[in-house]
Enzyme design. Sequence first.
Site, PDB file in Angstrom:
ATOM      1  N   ARG A   6      23.384 -29.558   1.117  1.00 57.51           N
ATOM      2  CA  ARG A   6      24.380 -28.587   0.694  1.00 57.51           C
ATOM      3  C   ARG A   6      24.979 -27.933   1.933  1.00 57.51           C
ATOM      4  O   ARG A   6      24.353 -27.884   2.997  1.00 57.51           O
ATOM      5  CB  ARG A   6      23.760 -27.508  -0.188  1.00 57.51           C
ATOM      6  CG  ARG A   6      23.399 -27.916  -1.582  1.00 57.51           C
ATOM      7  CD  ARG A   6      22.672 -26.777  -2.297  1.00 57.51           C
ATOM      8  NE  ARG A   6      23.492 -25.594  -2.444  1.00 57.51           N
ATOM      9  CZ  ARG A   6      23.023 -24.382  -2.736  1.00 57.51           C
ATOM     10  NH1 ARG A   6      21.718 -24.187  -2.866  1.00 57.51           N
ATOM     11  NH2 ARG A   6      23.847 -23.363  -2.886  1.00 57.51           N
ATOM     12  N   SER A   8      25.787 -24.688   2.211  1.00 54.73           N
ATOM     13  CA  SER A   8      25.508 -23.257   2.323  1.00 54.73           C
ATOM     14  C   SER A   8      24.717 -22.972   3.597  1.00 54.73           C
ATOM     15  O   SER A   8      24.029 -23.849   4.126  1.00 54.73           O
ATOM     16  CB  SER A   8      24.712 -22.775   1.103  1.00 54.73           C
ATOM     17  OG  SER A   8      23.381 -23.265   1.166  1.00 54.73           O
ATOM     18  N   ASP A  80      15.158 -26.449  -6.579  1.00 52.71           N
ATOM     19  CA  ASP A  80      16.431 -26.816  -7.200  1.00 52.71           C
ATOM     20  C   ASP A  80      16.398 -28.189  -7.856  1.00 52.71           C
ATOM     21  O   ASP A  80      17.333 -28.560  -8.577  1.00 52.71           O
ATOM     22  CB  ASP A  80      17.559 -26.816  -6.159  1.00 52.71           C
ATOM     23  CG  ASP A  80      17.912 -25.424  -5.668  1.00 52.71           C
ATOM     24  OD1 ASP A  80      17.632 -24.453  -6.397  1.00 52.71           O
ATOM     25  OD2 ASP A  80      18.460 -25.309  -4.559  1.00 52.71           O
ATOM     26  N   SER A 122      17.812 -14.921 -12.767  1.00 54.59           N
ATOM     27  CA  SER A 122      16.624 -15.686 -13.132  1.00 54.59           C
ATOM     28  C   SER A 122      15.864 -15.026 -14.264  1.00 54.59           C
ATOM     29  O   SER A 122      15.374 -13.900 -14.139  1.00 54.59           O
ATOM     30  CB  SER A 122      15.697 -15.824 -11.907  1.00 54.59           C
ATOM     31  OG  SER A 122      14.406 -16.238 -12.292  1.00 54.59           O
ATOM     32  N   ARG A 125      12.248 -14.238 -13.225  1.00 57.48           N
ATOM     33  CA  ARG A 125      12.067 -12.965 -12.528  1.00 57.48           C
ATOM     34  C   ARG A 125      12.232 -11.789 -13.479  1.00 57.48           C
ATOM     35  O   ARG A 125      11.487 -10.810 -13.405  1.00 57.48           O
ATOM     36  CB  ARG A 125      13.068 -12.872 -11.372  1.00 57.48           C
ATOM     37  CG  ARG A 125      12.717 -13.792 -10.201  1.00 57.48           C
ATOM     38  CD  ARG A 125      13.838 -13.912  -9.203  1.00 57.48           C
ATOM     39  NE  ARG A 125      13.425 -14.676  -8.028  1.00 57.48           N
ATOM     40  CZ  ARG A 125      14.251 -15.385  -7.270  1.00 57.48           C
ATOM     41  NH1 ARG A 125      15.548 -15.443  -7.568  1.00 57.48           N
ATOM     42  NH2 ARG A 125      13.798 -16.042  -6.220  1.00 57.48           N
ATOM     43  N   ARG A 142      24.875 -14.148  -8.616  1.00 59.60           N
ATOM     44  CA  ARG A 142      25.194 -15.472  -8.103  1.00 59.60           C
ATOM     45  C   ARG A 142      25.768 -15.326  -6.708  1.00 59.60           C
ATOM     46  O   ARG A 142      26.038 -14.238  -6.230  1.00 59.60           O
ATOM     47  CB  ARG A 142      26.238 -16.179  -9.003  1.00 59.60           C
ATOM     48  CG  ARG A 142      25.727 -16.725 -10.331  1.00 59.60           C
ATOM     49  CD  ARG A 142      24.752 -17.881 -10.186  1.00 59.60           C
ATOM     50  NE  ARG A 142      25.216 -18.915  -9.277  1.00 59.60           N
ATOM     51  CZ  ARG A 142      26.044 -19.911  -9.632  1.00 59.60           C
ATOM     52  NH1 ARG A 142      26.508 -19.989 -10.857  1.00 59.60           N
ATOM     53  NH2 ARG A 142      26.390 -20.834  -8.762  1.00 59.60           N
ATOM     54  N   ARG A 148      24.388 -11.795  -2.128  1.00 57.50           N
ATOM     55  CA  ARG A 148      23.298 -11.204  -2.902  1.00 57.50           C
ATOM     56  C   ARG A 148      22.760  -9.943  -2.227  1.00 57.50           C
ATOM     57  O   ARG A 148      22.468  -8.951  -2.889  1.00 57.50           O
ATOM     58  CB  ARG A 148      22.185 -12.232  -3.095  1.00 57.50           C
ATOM     59  CG  ARG A 148      22.634 -13.418  -3.924  1.00 57.50           C
ATOM     60  CD  ARG A 148      21.528 -14.415  -4.174  1.00 57.50           C
ATOM     61  NE  ARG A 148      22.036 -15.575  -4.902  1.00 57.50           N
ATOM     62  CZ  ARG A 148      21.336 -16.307  -5.760  1.00 57.50           C
ATOM     63  NH1 ARG A 148      20.069 -16.000  -6.008  1.00 57.50           N
ATOM     64  NH2 ARG A 148      21.881 -17.322  -6.377  1.00 57.50           N
TER      65      ARG A 148
END
Length: 304
Positions: A6, A8, A80, A122, A125, A142, A148
């Site tokens: 990815r 990110s 993931d 989540s 969580r 998100r 975040r």
Amino acid sequence: MRIATRSSPLAMWQARAVATALGAAGSSGGDIELVPVRTSGDLDVSTPIAQMSGRGVFVTEVQAAVLDGRADAAVHSAKDMRSDPTPGLTLAGCLARGDVRDALVGLELDAIGHGGVVATGSQRRQCQLAALRPDLGFTGLRGNMARRIATAGEPGIDAVIVAAAALERLGEAGQIAQRFTADEIVPQVGQGAIAIEHRTDDAQAAAAVGAIIDQATTRCVHAERSFLRTLGGGCDLPTGAYATLGADGHLHMTALLATPDRSDVVRTSGSDVDGLSLGAALARDLMTRTGTVAAMWSALGDDV
């Protein structure tokens, strides 16, 4: 050797960690190239994960880059990944695991006032935080880690809860207000582990990656994935599992299953030298003890 990942910041950090390990082991056969890939989970940052295609939204396109020959290996956050194997690919294993714990950014749990709000997408969580503090409210979360972290300072939000390993890897450990033990909040399957896949028929990639795999972490993650696979849970259903390897060679695992409305949160634990059997046994135990949840899981399938 070409490594798909990815794009990110966290994913790139993890891919560089794999590249560094390959270089140190001298097993890559020469230069190492990172192949950044944009996934559906990266492109859509507003839809809750549970409303997308679930587990796999951050890995499918990365896996495709290996399957079609653009890359020789894929690097993922183990949490993931789908619980079932991807045809044509082999999960070689994982690097040594990072911190598995969940962490609050913003206020510590005891400092949050009555009826305070924690941001998280989540359900795992949410249900466990609600068990610790039934008065809390929750809102979605998100975006990348920088987004975040910034959310913790927004009006009406007292804290966000994220993976401690992600903060550490991005140099943001100083943002952590509180870390929960794995007993307080059972981690997601594979949390803190960096997983590596290659084409099943690629012996050269298999040999290169095999030189850097941490066997203890890999055994634990395979056991946790066996739990999820048996349960049939998707990416964001309220379930978690965490395995550790004892000095006696036995795997010890704690697992959790909850209803989405947080009315029923059930835990179990056990140990076995065979991690796959252990994960499957704990999943069956939880499904037996929470029959209504088991029926829901069966109806939803693995693509939630």
